[in-house]
Write a protein that holds these residues in place. Sequence first.
Motif, PDB file in Angstrom:
ATOM      1  N   UNK A  18     -14.370  55.650  29.207  1.00 17.54           N
ATOM      2  CA  UNK A  18     -13.605  55.602  30.339  1.00 17.54           C
ATOM      3  C   UNK A  18     -14.242  54.992  31.538  1.00 17.54           C
ATOM      4  N   UNK A  19     -15.665  55.167  31.441  1.00 22.86           N
ATOM      5  CA  UNK A  19     -16.692  54.269  32.331  1.00 22.86           C
ATOM      6  C   UNK A  19     -16.458  52.832  32.194  1.00 22.86           C
ATOM      7  N   UNK A  20     -16.348  52.362  31.014  1.00 22.27           N
ATOM      8  CA  UNK A  20     -16.151  50.975  31.015  1.00 22.27           C
ATOM      9  C   UNK A  20     -14.839  50.563  31.346  1.00 22.27           C
ATOM     10  N   UNK A  21     -13.923  51.229  31.021  1.00 28.42           N
ATOM     11  CA  UNK A  21     -12.408  51.120  31.784  1.00 28.42           C
ATOM     12  C   UNK A  21     -12.353  50.898  33.219  1.00 28.42           C
ATOM     13  N   UNK A  22     -12.849  51.909  33.938  1.00 29.43           N
ATOM     14  CA  UNK A  22     -13.181  51.841  35.113  1.00 29.43           C
ATOM     15  C   UNK A  22     -14.083  50.716  35.833  1.00 29.43           C
ATOM     16  N   UNK A  23     -15.095  50.403  35.027  1.00 37.53           N
ATOM     17  CA  UNK A  23     -15.901  48.940  35.530  1.00 37.53           C
ATOM     18  C   UNK A  23     -14.984  48.007  35.533  1.00 37.53           C
ATOM     19  N   UNK A  24     -14.099  47.759  34.232  1.00 42.53           N
ATOM     20  CA  UNK A  24     -13.122  46.732  34.369  1.00 42.53           C
ATOM     21  C   UNK A  24     -12.194  46.922  35.321  1.00 42.53           C
ATOM     22  N   UNK A  25     -11.904  47.892  35.737  1.00 46.25           N
ATOM     23  CA  UNK A  25     -10.734  48.017  36.826  1.00 46.25           C
ATOM     24  C   UNK A  25     -11.281  47.592  38.400  1.00 46.25           C
ATOM     25  N   UNK A  26     -12.469  47.926  38.491  1.00 47.78           N
ATOM     26  CA  UNK A  26     -13.254  47.590  39.788  1.00 47.78           C
ATOM     27  C   UNK A  26     -13.465  46.084  39.618  1.00 47.78           C
ATOM     28  N   UNK A  27     -13.709  45.420  38.450  1.00 45.80           N
ATOM     29  CA  UNK A  27     -13.849  43.996  38.473  1.00 45.80           C
ATOM     30  C   UNK A  27     -12.606  43.301  38.513  1.00 45.80           C
ATOM     31  N   UNK A  28     -11.342  43.784  37.911  1.00 44.75           N
ATOM     32  CA  UNK A  28     -10.225  43.208  38.142  1.00 44.75           C
ATOM     33  C   UNK A  28      -9.580  43.314  39.710  1.00 44.75           C
ATOM     34  N   UNK A  29      -9.995  44.388  40.365  1.00 41.59           N
ATOM     35  CA  UNK A  29      -9.501  44.689  41.642  1.00 41.59           C
ATOM     36  C   UNK A  29     -10.391  43.547  42.661  1.00 41.59           C
ATOM     37  N   UNK A  57     -21.878  50.799  41.056  1.00 36.47           N
ATOM     38  CA  UNK A  57     -22.199  52.105  41.082  1.00 36.47           C
ATOM     39  C   UNK A  57     -21.662  52.639  39.710  1.00 36.47           C
ATOM     40  N   UNK A  58     -20.416  52.114  39.282  1.00 35.56           N
ATOM     41  CA  UNK A  58     -19.983  52.482  37.877  1.00 35.56           C
ATOM     42  C   UNK A  58     -20.921  52.115  36.682  1.00 35.56           C
ATOM     43  N   UNK A  59     -21.427  50.723  36.986  1.00 34.77           N
ATOM     44  CA  UNK A  59     -22.531  50.542  35.942  1.00 34.77           C
ATOM     45  C   UNK A  59     -23.576  51.373  35.941  1.00 34.77           C
ATOM     46  N   UNK A  60     -23.979  51.518  37.064  1.00 33.56           N
ATOM     47  CA  UNK A  60     -25.175  52.663  37.494  1.00 33.56           C
ATOM     48  C   UNK A  60     -25.144  53.999  36.805  1.00 33.56           C
ATOM     49  N   UNK A  61     -23.661  54.234  36.698  1.00 33.60           N
ATOM     50  CA  UNK A  61     -23.593  55.651  36.090  1.00 33.60           C
ATOM     51  C   UNK A  61     -23.774  55.974  34.774  1.00 33.60           C
ATOM     52  N   UNK A  73     -22.789  59.962  42.175  1.00 34.45           N
ATOM     53  CA  UNK A  73     -21.748  60.945  42.587  1.00 34.45           C
ATOM     54  C   UNK A  73     -21.385  60.993  43.966  1.00 34.45           C
ATOM     55  N   UNK A  74     -22.498  60.815  44.946  1.00 36.67           N
ATOM     56  CA  UNK A  74     -22.583  60.857  46.332  1.00 36.67           C
ATOM     57  C   UNK A  74     -21.668  59.349  46.678  1.00 36.67           C
ATOM     58  N   UNK A  75     -21.831  58.371  46.350  1.00 37.18           N
ATOM     59  CA  UNK A  75     -21.529  57.080  46.479  1.00 37.18           C
ATOM     60  C   UNK A  75     -19.795  56.987  46.080  1.00 37.18           C
ATOM     61  N   UNK A  76     -19.511  57.651  44.833  1.00 35.62           N
ATOM     62  CA  UNK A  76     -18.306  57.579  44.427  1.00 35.62           C
ATOM     63  C   UNK A  76     -17.238  58.455  45.279  1.00 35.62           C
ATOM     64  N   UNK A  77     -17.729  59.539  45.772  1.00 39.10           N
ATOM     65  CA  UNK A  77     -16.913  60.389  46.730  1.00 39.10           C
ATOM     66  C   UNK A  77     -16.880  59.991  48.158  1.00 39.10           C
ATOM     67  N   UNK A  78     -17.684  58.913  48.418  1.00 40.52           N
ATOM     68  CA  UNK A  78     -17.562  57.940  49.703  1.00 40.52           C
ATOM     69  C   UNK A  78     -16.270  57.166  49.553  1.00 40.52           C
ATOM     70  N   UNK A  79     -16.664  56.387  48.508  1.00 45.57           N
ATOM     71  CA  UNK A  79     -15.580  55.397  48.054  1.00 45.57           C
ATOM     72  C   UNK A  79     -14.092  56.031  47.873  1.00 45.57           C
ATOM     73  N   UNK A  80     -14.037  56.935  47.224  1.00 46.21           N
ATOM     74  CA  UNK A  80     -12.703  57.655  47.146  1.00 46.21           C
ATOM     75  C   UNK A  80     -12.104  57.989  48.505  1.00 46.21           C
ATOM     76  N   UNK A 144     -12.284  55.170  42.113  1.00 48.61           N
ATOM     77  CA  UNK A 144     -13.503  55.683  42.485  1.00 48.61           C
ATOM     78  C   UNK A 144     -13.502  57.281  42.013  1.00 48.61           C
ATOM     79  N   UNK A 145     -12.311  57.876  42.075  1.00 45.31           N
ATOM     80  CA  UNK A 145     -11.900  59.346  41.694  1.00 45.31           C
ATOM     81  C   UNK A 145     -12.051  59.404  40.197  1.00 45.31           C
ATOM     82  N   UNK A 146     -11.582  58.617  39.352  1.00 51.80           N
ATOM     83  CA  UNK A 146     -11.536  58.596  38.147  1.00 51.80           C
ATOM     84  C   UNK A 146     -13.183  58.458  37.562  1.00 51.80           C
ATOM     85  N   UNK A 147     -13.674  57.643  38.095  1.00 49.45           N
ATOM     86  CA  UNK A 147     -15.014  57.512  37.858  1.00 49.45           C
ATOM     87  C   UNK A 147     -16.011  58.487  38.165  1.00 49.45           C
TER      88      UNK A 147
END
Length: 176
Positions: A18-29, A57-61, A73-80, A144-147
């Motif tokens: 799921x993290x790989x899919x989220x990273x790909x989603x951020x890259x496509x965005x 941050x997703x890659x750092x996860x 977790x803190x940065x992802x909450x802010x991004x959400x 960001x929420x899914x990540x």
Amino acid sequence: MTLNRLSQRLRPRFPDLVLVICAAGFAFLAVELVLYDHFQRGTQIIGFAATLVGLAVTLLAFWRQRVVQGVVVALLAVLTFSGLYGANEHRKEIAEDAARSAQTTTVSVSATSTSAAPTGAPPAGMGGGSDIPILAPLSLSGLAGLTLLTVLARRRPEPSGVERVERAGGLVRTAE
């Protein structure tokens, strides 16, 4: 039978997938924002920067140290919540576009009073609507929420060399 084996293989790796899919989603965005030149002025820079931060941050996860995970977790909450800010900005921009369109329509209709266009209708070739997608920034919030949920759901690895204590029915036993 094959699905069972596939399930057994994927289950322990599911959060990482799921993290790989989220990273790909951020890259496509990020690519989409570049293709639409949505990084050049004003608050557009916030959305583009937030997307790049989300990718980093997703890659750092994938790094499982406790301190790193806390920062992630803190940065992802802010991004959400930054996606919600973007949706509000898009809503305001659409309202401003509608007001400009209405003003242009009023000026055009009064200047050409012999026009066949009904009063209040936009002149030919000038659509009254806006092409700004109001919900587009919510893709940032969703990713960001899914990540964030995926990072929180991941199991922490057991420390090596330390016995794990299990509590079962009030009894304490050690697993080796």
